[in-house]
Design a protein around this motif. Sequence first.
Motif, PDB file in Angstrom:
ATOM      1  N   LEU A  97       0.819  -1.221   0.000  1.00 60.53           N
ATOM      2  CA  LEU A  97       0.000   0.000   0.000  1.00 60.53           C
ATOM      3  C   LEU A  97       0.844   1.258   0.000  1.00 60.53           C
ATOM      4  O   LEU A  97       0.572   2.214  -0.722  1.00 60.53           O
ATOM      5  CB  LEU A  97      -0.896   0.014   1.248  1.00 60.53           C
ATOM      6  CG  LEU A  97      -2.175  -0.794   1.191  1.00 60.53           C
ATOM      7  CD1 LEU A  97      -2.859  -0.782   2.548  1.00 60.53           C
ATOM      8  CD2 LEU A  97      -3.118  -0.210   0.138  1.00 60.53           C
ATOM      9  N   ALA A  98       1.878   1.273   0.829  1.00 62.92           N
ATOM     10  CA  ALA A  98       2.600   2.521   1.077  1.00 62.92           C
ATOM     11  C   ALA A  98       3.834   2.720   0.199  1.00 62.92           C
ATOM     12  O   ALA A  98       4.231   3.849  -0.058  1.00 62.92           O
ATOM     13  CB  ALA A  98       2.995   2.593   2.548  1.00 62.92           C
ATOM     14  N   SER A  99       4.431   1.600  -0.251  1.00 64.67           N
ATOM     15  CA  SER A  99       5.690   1.708  -0.996  1.00 64.67           C
ATOM     16  C   SER A  99       5.664   2.700  -2.150  1.00 64.67           C
ATOM     17  O   SER A  99       6.568   3.517  -2.277  1.00 64.67           O
ATOM     18  CB  SER A  99       6.135   0.340  -1.504  1.00 64.67           C
ATOM     19  OG  SER A  99       6.883  -0.289  -0.499  1.00 64.67           O
ATOM     20  N   PRO A 100       4.649   2.643  -3.025  1.00 67.47           N
ATOM     21  CA  PRO A 100       4.683   3.562  -4.171  1.00 67.47           C
ATOM     22  C   PRO A 100       4.815   5.018  -3.724  1.00 67.47           C
ATOM     23  O   PRO A 100       5.564   5.780  -4.320  1.00 67.47           O
ATOM     24  CB  PRO A 100       3.340   3.326  -4.863  1.00 67.47           C
ATOM     25  CG  PRO A 100       2.828   2.047  -4.349  1.00 67.47           C
ATOM     26  CD  PRO A 100       3.466   1.794  -3.027  1.00 67.47           C
ATOM     27  N   PHE A 101       4.114   5.378  -2.657  1.00 67.94           N
ATOM     28  CA  PHE A 101       4.141   6.773  -2.222  1.00 67.94           C
ATOM     29  C   PHE A 101       5.485   7.136  -1.604  1.00 67.94           C
ATOM     30  O   PHE A 101       6.046   8.181  -1.894  1.00 67.94           O
ATOM     31  CB  PHE A 101       3.004   7.020  -1.233  1.00 67.94           C
ATOM     32  CG  PHE A 101       1.665   6.710  -1.815  1.00 67.94           C
ATOM     33  CD1 PHE A 101       1.092   7.579  -2.738  1.00 67.94           C
ATOM     34  CD2 PHE A 101       1.014   5.540  -1.498  1.00 67.94           C
ATOM     35  CE1 PHE A 101      -0.129   7.275  -3.314  1.00 67.94           C
ATOM     36  CE2 PHE A 101      -0.209   5.236  -2.073  1.00 67.94           C
ATOM     37  CZ  PHE A 101      -0.783   6.102  -2.980  1.00 67.94           C
ATOM     38  N   VAL A 102       5.979   6.221  -0.775  1.00 70.14           N
ATOM     39  CA  VAL A 102       7.261   6.489  -0.124  1.00 70.14           C
ATOM     40  C   VAL A 102       8.367   6.587  -1.164  1.00 70.14           C
ATOM     41  O   VAL A 102       9.171   7.510  -1.155  1.00 70.14           O
ATOM     42  CB  VAL A 102       7.566   5.387   0.916  1.00 70.14           C
ATOM     43  CG1 VAL A 102       8.987   5.523   1.425  1.00 70.14           C
ATOM     44  CG2 VAL A 102       6.581   5.472   2.061  1.00 70.14           C
ATOM     45  N   GLU A 103       8.368   5.637  -2.103  1.00 67.75           N
ATOM     46  CA  GLU A 103       9.420   5.641  -3.117  1.00 67.75           C
ATOM     47  C   GLU A 103       9.297   6.846  -4.046  1.00 67.75           C
ATOM     48  O   GLU A 103      10.281   7.340  -4.573  1.00 67.75           O
ATOM     49  CB  GLU A 103       9.382   4.345  -3.946  1.00 67.75           C
ATOM     50  CG  GLU A 103       9.670   3.086  -3.139  1.00 67.75           C
ATOM     51  CD  GLU A 103      11.095   3.033  -2.590  1.00 67.75           C
ATOM     52  OE1 GLU A 103      11.928   3.873  -2.990  1.00 67.75           O
ATOM     53  OE2 GLU A 103      11.356   2.168  -1.732  1.00 67.75           O
ATOM     54  N   PHE A 104       8.083   7.323  -4.230  1.00 69.29           N
ATOM     55  CA  PHE A 104       7.869   8.488  -5.087  1.00 69.29           C
ATOM     56  C   PHE A 104       8.313   9.757  -4.374  1.00 69.29           C
ATOM     57  O   PHE A 104       8.953  10.624  -4.953  1.00 69.29           O
ATOM     58  CB  PHE A 104       6.381   8.585  -5.445  1.00 69.29           C
ATOM     59  CG  PHE A 104       6.053   9.711  -6.388  1.00 69.29           C
ATOM     60  CD1 PHE A 104       6.341   9.605  -7.740  1.00 69.29           C
ATOM     61  CD2 PHE A 104       5.468  10.874  -5.926  1.00 69.29           C
ATOM     62  CE1 PHE A 104       6.055  10.636  -8.611  1.00 69.29           C
ATOM     63  CE2 PHE A 104       5.173  11.912  -6.791  1.00 69.29           C
ATOM     64  CZ  PHE A 104       5.467  11.786  -8.135  1.00 69.29           C
ATOM     65  N   ALA A 136      11.785  14.155   6.053  1.00 63.63           N
ATOM     66  CA  ALA A 136      12.309  13.150   6.985  1.00 63.63           C
ATOM     67  C   ALA A 136      11.579  11.820   6.852  1.00 63.63           C
ATOM     68  O   ALA A 136      12.171  10.757   6.995  1.00 63.63           O
ATOM     69  CB  ALA A 136      12.192  13.658   8.419  1.00 63.63           C
ATOM     70  N   LEU A 137      10.287  11.877   6.564  1.00 64.57           N
ATOM     71  CA  LEU A 137       9.461  10.672   6.588  1.00 64.57           C
ATOM     72  C   LEU A 137       9.943   9.527   5.697  1.00 64.57           C
ATOM     73  O   LEU A 137      10.159   8.415   6.191  1.00 64.57           O
ATOM     74  CB  LEU A 137       8.002  11.027   6.280  1.00 64.57           C
ATOM     75  CG  LEU A 137       7.033   9.855   6.374  1.00 64.57           C
ATOM     76  CD1 LEU A 137       5.816  10.232   7.197  1.00 64.57           C
ATOM     77  CD2 LEU A 137       6.605   9.366   5.019  1.00 64.57           C
ATOM     78  N   PRO A 138      10.147   9.765   4.388  1.00 60.63           N
ATOM     79  CA  PRO A 138      10.500   8.610   3.556  1.00 60.63           C
ATOM     80  C   PRO A 138      11.834   7.992   3.929  1.00 60.63           C
ATOM     81  O   PRO A 138      11.980   6.770   3.869  1.00 60.63           O
ATOM     82  CB  PRO A 138      10.527   9.177   2.133  1.00 60.63           C
ATOM     83  CG  PRO A 138      10.500  10.644   2.261  1.00 60.63           C
ATOM     84  CD  PRO A 138       9.979  10.991   3.608  1.00 60.63           C
ATOM     85  N   VAL A 139      12.798   8.809   4.335  1.00 63.31           N
ATOM     86  CA  VAL A 139      14.104   8.268   4.710  1.00 63.31           C
ATOM     87  C   VAL A 139      13.953   7.315   5.889  1.00 63.31           C
ATOM     88  O   VAL A 139      14.463   6.190   5.875  1.00 63.31           O
ATOM     89  CB  VAL A 139      15.064   9.420   5.098  1.00 63.31           C
ATOM     90  CG1 VAL A 139      16.416   8.867   5.478  1.00 63.31           C
ATOM     91  CG2 VAL A 139      15.188  10.416   3.957  1.00 63.31           C
ATOM     92  N   SER A 140      13.216   7.767   6.902  1.00 64.91           N
ATOM     93  CA  SER A 140      13.028   6.934   8.086  1.00 64.91           C
ATOM     94  C   SER A 140      12.208   5.696   7.756  1.00 64.91           C
ATOM     95  O   SER A 140      12.479   4.611   8.279  1.00 64.91           O
ATOM     96  CB  SER A 140      12.315   7.725   9.184  1.00 64.91           C
ATOM     97  OG  SER A 140      13.192   8.692   9.700  1.00 64.91           O
ATOM     98  N   ALA A 141      11.212   5.866   6.903  1.00 60.93           N
ATOM     99  CA  ALA A 141      10.359   4.732   6.558  1.00 60.93           C
ATOM    100  C   ALA A 141      11.172   3.644   5.865  1.00 60.93           C
ATOM    101  O   ALA A 141      11.066   2.460   6.211  1.00 60.93           O
ATOM    102  CB  ALA A 141       9.206   5.188   5.663  1.00 60.93           C
ATOM    103  N   VAL A 142      11.989   4.045   4.909  1.00 67.12           N
ATOM    104  CA  VAL A 142      12.784   3.061   4.175  1.00 67.12           C
ATOM    105  C   VAL A 142      13.785   2.380   5.104  1.00 67.12           C
ATOM    106  O   VAL A 142      13.964   1.159   5.062  1.00 67.12           O
ATOM    107  CB  VAL A 142      13.494   3.744   2.981  1.00 67.12           C
ATOM    108  CG1 VAL A 142      14.543   2.833   2.380  1.00 67.12           C
ATOM    109  CG2 VAL A 142      12.475   4.142   1.929  1.00 67.12           C
ATOM    110  N   ALA A 143      14.402   3.166   5.988  1.00 66.03           N
ATOM    111  CA  ALA A 143      15.389   2.588   6.906  1.00 66.03           C
ATOM    112  C   ALA A 143      14.718   1.577   7.841  1.00 66.03           C
ATOM    113  O   ALA A 143      15.227   0.469   8.028  1.00 66.03           O
ATOM    114  CB  ALA A 143      16.060   3.687   7.715  1.00 66.03           C
TER     115      ALA A 143
END
Lengths: 256, 270, 346
Positions: A97-104, A136-143
């Motif tokens: 669900l979330a990956s496309p948005f985070v990666e974008f 900050a959000l996507p960096v932390s999410a991916v980590a």
Amino acid sequence: MALRIPLRAWTVVSALVLAAAWLTLTWGGFVRDLFLPPPDQLWDAFNDLATDGYKNRTLWEHLQISLWRIFAGFVTGALAGTFLGLAMGYWRGVAALASPFVEFLRPLPQLAYLMLLIIWFGIGETSKIILLFLAALPVSAVAARDGVRNVPAQRIHAARTLGATEWQVFRHVVLPSALPEIFTGARIGVGVVYGTLIAAEIIAGSSGIGWMILDAGRFLRSDYVFVGIILIGLMGVALNGALVALETRLVHWAGR
Amino acid sequence: MPDASGSVARVSSEAFVTFDNVGVTYGSGAARVAALENISLSFRAGDFVSIVGPSGCGKTTLMQTLAGFLKPSHGRVTIEGRTVDGPGADRGVVFQQPALFPWLTVAGNAGFGPMLRGAAKSQRTEVVERNLRMAGLWDFRDRYPYELSGGMQQRLAIVRALANDPKILLMDEPFGALDALTREQMQEELHAVWRRTGMTVLLITHSVEEAIYLGTDVVVMSQRPGRIMERIAAPFARRDERNSRAVKSLPEFVAMREHVLSLIWRSGHS
Amino acid sequence: MTLFDTSASRRTLLKASLGVAATGVLTAPRIARAAGPDKINIAYFVGTSPTMIAKGDGWIEELTKAKVNWIEVGSGAEINTAVAAGSVDVGIGIGSAPTAAGLSQGIGYEVVSILDNIGPAEELTVRTSANIKTVADLKGKKVGTPFGSTSHFRLLGLLKTNGLTQKDVTVLDLRPDALVAAWQRGDIDGAYVWAPAKSKILAAGGEVFRTYDKLEAAGYVIADLIVARTAFTQAYPDAVVAILKAGNKALDVWTKTPDKAAELIGKQAGVTAAVAKEDLLQYDFVSPERQLQPDWLGAPGKGGKFAEVLQGTAKFLVEQKSIRSVPELAVFQKGINTAPLVKSLA
């Protein structure tokens, strides 16, 4: 041990060479102060800013405001990102669900959506902090996601055979196992938030160290720009140092 | 000399653990690999079962079906008559890599199982202290796993598994990563624990000597797809004499070792 | 090269133009009479100004026989930076405030012409519903303007001449597009800006709060200028003259046939002819002849009042801590070079 001394000496040498080049170029009259202000001018500029402030605010107020924005944006973004990332790592469905948005969102230059944030959230602190939050959000999410995915399977197996329920595995194994990567993400996140500060302070400025640099740059006040850069740089080093100290305390076992 | 009569399908009424015609295959279509085939095996409470076989014979796969990490493609695995359908605290597992929790102290690792069960603090500290003292780790209780030697780490992993009072201890090459001296020492300690507690143990090992020396039963497996070639009753584990050098050079020990080795040798070159 | 003192590059350029024949090593564009540049870097603003006709119809290319590299900018500060770096030769439409800052800091350029006297074209607009009737009513309100611009200068002048400070009125730094967004959201009650942002704000519940006449009388004159890098003018005086000629011709089109000009300019600026005309009518395009009068730039060697305007602006910028110090009047007088403008009329 024998290796450490020469290494440190090299650092000193590079600093000295840089300082010598700076002094020669500026005091020797090879470069105009517009391009590179000499040390005495920088010192004067610093004193001037420290005593009189910059455009209706003291230097410390500018610094404080920026630090507060970094803190608010980073803490909210890193927390939200970490929770999201943990969920993404643990449940494939959430990841889908979330990956496309985070990666974008992750590689997107913040300036690209600056205008939208102003329209949506106004010109006050909200839009600035949301901008930093989104940085900050996507960096932390991916980590956090990778931290969860990289938990050794055997560690989870071991916990299961010790009777851990699904939630206990998450709470007592996955979360602590992912902690080192969450910390690494946080440190990268601080860097990204830091880099976004100037973009955030473009929004209806008149406060913040990033805005000060930007505004001084408009009038080619290289001395203020340099002072601002040095301050923002030192602040970044201090912030990173604090995080590293926290990290060595909390995840002393990482990598061992 | 394959002795099929005593090995396969000896399912008795007093069986504690049974593998009932278990098969495991990975993948599908052309990439389909059979890891285990027609495994029927049972043992009683208190047995120490050693499983040996060439690399890739599916020893670990076999253990994983009992541990509950892996569902067999055919057949079923039962423990005390109940079909295994997932990992549980009744089966303690020790891996080749100790898989300790690096953020917990030695005491924290040792008390992990009771902590999960929500055991009372006083009871937890008591169990932890008893087990750590027994394993000679009490002085290291406040250290972290990375501060321990490999042998001590593995001892801690065993302590951690025992803290839950499991019905059976499953060990997958537990001493494989240790040096020879530590390994022998650990064998003695494991044997002592087994003798003292009367616990059921399933030991997967590469070392034929280790299997015969520690096991009451030695199960020899064939090259993939893994099948049981022979099950041998070994008398050495129940002897009181524990001079390992002496035991391992007894003529009957040497004969059994040579027999098992030749089985494995043949299986690897068939 | 450009990092170093401009006198160095000036020397090199001089050598380039004089010494080519002698050494034969340095390559110069055209060795024959009236050596012109191969390429001219011109910075400009997209907006409604007659020079857009000259750009659109390629007059400058035609007159200078050079390739023109048109560089769109969004602020005078960008022109200052680009000239300091040597990547812009001519800047069209730079405001008097950034120009005063640039001259004070010794950026190597000169004012060669006035594009327009801004007058009422940049003006304060206030939210009708906020009921702001006097300057004192601005107290406690938020007013946005692009910092460093001529509008910013005027707004601060307005506060100062009315005894207000930035403690009384919150002045926010907003680019024109952000200003419109903030206005529409209701984040600000006032804006000091130019078209097209100004028109959009007026259309969205705003009204003009007239300040310009009193401010002009108080010395807060603002204008858009044409600046040329000094080294460039010295190396290629004819090119600068040609650019000004193109500008004069374009201004002629506007004064003689406003409708036709509005259509051409509108096409360049991306607005309708009607909008372009409305915008153009707000500006006072000072004719070259008027510019040479003492009230404005003055004739070569004589100097006009505009040097004082620039110095006054610079003084204000020092108070604002935008620049470090104000040089003497002579620096601003030297910073205005009307010789090419005179030639452009010949």
